[in-house]
Design an enzyme around this catalytic site. Structure first.
Site, PDB file in Angstrom:
ATOM      1  N   CYS A 115      40.151  28.634  56.434  1.00  0.00           N
ATOM      2  CA  CYS A 115      38.730  28.291  56.454  1.00  0.00           C
ATOM      3  C   CYS A 115      38.171  28.470  57.862  1.00  0.00           C
ATOM      4  O   CYS A 115      37.108  29.078  58.051  1.00  0.00           O
ATOM      5  CB  CYS A 115      38.556  26.853  55.963  1.00  0.00           C
ATOM      6  SG  CYS A 115      36.843  26.347  55.744  1.00  0.00           S
ATOM      7  N   CYS A 116      38.905  27.983  58.870  1.00  0.00           N
ATOM      8  CA  CYS A 116      38.456  28.153  60.264  1.00  0.00           C
ATOM      9  C   CYS A 116      38.441  29.633  60.648  1.00  0.00           C
ATOM     10  O   CYS A 116      37.563  30.082  61.391  1.00  0.00           O
ATOM     11  CB  CYS A 116      39.365  27.402  61.232  1.00  0.00           C
ATOM     12  SG  CYS A 116      39.027  25.642  61.369  1.00  0.00           S
ATOM     13  N   CYS A 198      33.262  20.043  61.803  1.00  0.00           N
ATOM     14  CA  CYS A 198      32.594  20.094  60.501  1.00  0.00           C
ATOM     15  C   CYS A 198      32.695  18.740  59.798  1.00  0.00           C
ATOM     16  O   CYS A 198      33.649  17.988  60.004  1.00  0.00           O
ATOM     17  CB  CYS A 198      33.247  21.154  59.621  1.00  0.00           C
ATOM     18  SG  CYS A 198      33.133  22.816  60.267  1.00  0.00           S
ATOM     19  N   CYS A 201      35.986  17.972  57.964  1.00  0.00           N
ATOM     20  CA  CYS A 201      37.243  17.879  58.709  1.00  0.00           C
ATOM     21  C   CYS A 201      37.152  16.947  59.908  1.00  0.00           C
ATOM     22  O   CYS A 201      37.971  17.028  60.824  1.00  0.00           O
ATOM     23  CB  CYS A 201      37.655  19.262  59.199  1.00  0.00           C
ATOM     24  SG  CYS A 201      37.852  20.450  57.863  1.00  0.00           S
ATOM     25  N   CYS A 224      41.012  24.917  66.041  1.00  0.00           N
ATOM     26  CA  CYS A 224      40.425  25.779  65.009  1.00  0.00           C
ATOM     27  C   CYS A 224      40.881  27.224  65.167  1.00  0.00           C
ATOM     28  O   CYS A 224      40.637  28.049  64.289  1.00  0.00           O
ATOM     29  CB  CYS A 224      38.908  25.700  65.045  1.00  0.00           C
ATOM     30  SG  CYS A 224      38.212  26.052  66.647  1.00  0.00           S
TER      31      CYS A 224
HETATM   32  S1  SF4 Z   1      36.646  22.681  60.623  1.00  0.00           S
HETATM   33 FE1  SF4 Z   1      37.091  22.455  58.421  1.00  0.00          FE
HETATM   34  S2  SF4 Z   1      35.241  23.058  57.263  1.00  0.00           S
HETATM   35 FE2  SF4 Z   1      35.008  23.703  59.421  1.00  0.00          FE
HETATM   36  S3  SF4 Z   1      35.643  25.831  59.400  1.00  0.00           S
HETATM   37 FE3  SF4 Z   1      37.465  24.643  59.978  1.00  0.00          FE
HETATM   38  S4  SF4 Z   1      38.535  24.101  58.048  1.00  0.00           S
HETATM   39 FE4  SF4 Z   1      36.459  24.893  57.540  1.00  0.00          FE
END
Ligand code: SF4
Length: 246
Positions: A115-116, A198, A201, A224
């Site tokens: 996701c990151c 985010c 998270c 991240c």
């Molecule tokens: S912090 Fe969490 S929601 Fe944001 S990009 Fe990374 S995994 Fe995705």
């Protein structure tokens, strides 16, 4: 100053420089090809304030994952007004809906690295490809991945100079600077959120917990991927072609 070897000597000398000196050297050296990256945390706000005194026409960008707190978006507006700048917002090539279609819902809960990679690392990589240097607000004391960062360094992962004027600052120094200079900051910091990312998270930390314990709670993850040696894999091909963006 566009490769690792040309930076080596200045990098050693700069370790005894103050943040203002490092920042001034960077702006002088890289001109239009340098920009400040910030995640809108308190360190980034201190860095912005220092840099704005050196160069009021600085360029600032931030990754907007589209999953940020309302307080963070509000801080962006306040920063733009106070410093008279326009923050460039970097977006993923996938909307949150496209990500959910391609990777399933709540990817952050199953595979936060991916996701990151999709929402933070890939947009940053695109931006950094247009620059010769970037300025970050990371401190050596934040995570083990950041412990050896130099104030002026070569970023082998992204292929440009990486300037970290606050590398040797403590968290206390950062807060002291911010309070003394009336620098805007995210009000969530006052509600036990020492590190803010985010919404999905980030949680408040409990008394005695590490300041970054509220990030990716329940996972081993502490970064991240922007400041680690190797970027997580970002298998974009299938989705980018499907999504049709860029
Ligand atoms: S912090 Fe969490 S929601 Fe944001 S990009 Fe990374 S995994 Fe995705």
């Amino acid at each position: 100053m566009k490769d690792k070897n040309s930076l080596d000597q200045i990098s050693i000398a700069a370790e005894s420089w103050k943040a203002e000196q490092v920042t001034a050297w960077a702006f002088d050296t890289y001109g239009d090809k340098i920009a400040i990256a910030t995640g809108m945390g308190v360190e980034g706000m201190a860095l912005l304030d220092i840099a704005s005194r050196v160069n009021p026409n600085l360029k600032l960008f931030t990754g907007d994952t589209e999953f940020l707190f309302p307080e963070t978006y509000d801080l962006m507006d306040r920063v733009e007004e106070k410093y008279g700048i326009k923050i460039e917002r970097l977006y993923s090539q996938l909307t949150p809906e496209e990500q959910a279609e391609g990777y399933g819902s709540e990817l952050w809960a199953r595979d936060p690295d991916q996701c990151c990679a999709l929402r933070k690392v890939e947009p940053l990589k695109r931006k950094l490809a247009t620059l010769d240097a970037w300025v970050t607000a990371i401190r050596r004391g934040q995570t083990s991945d950041r412990a050896s960062v130099r104030k002026i360094d070569w970023d082998a992962k992204f292929g440009l100079a990486k300037i970290s004027p606050l590398a040797d600052w403590t968290r206390e120094q950062v807060w002291s600077y911010v309070v003394r200079n009336d620098v805007p900051y995210n009000p969530l910091h006052d509600q036990n959120y020492p590190s803010i990312g985010c919404t999905h998270c980030t949680r408040a930390v409990k008394p005695g917990e590490d300041p970054r314990a509220g990030r990716w709670s329940g996972f081993q993850k502490t970064e991240c991927g922007l400041h680690t040696a190797a970027a997580p894999a970002a298998p974009l091909v299938q989705l980018v072609s499907a999504g049709g963006e860029e």
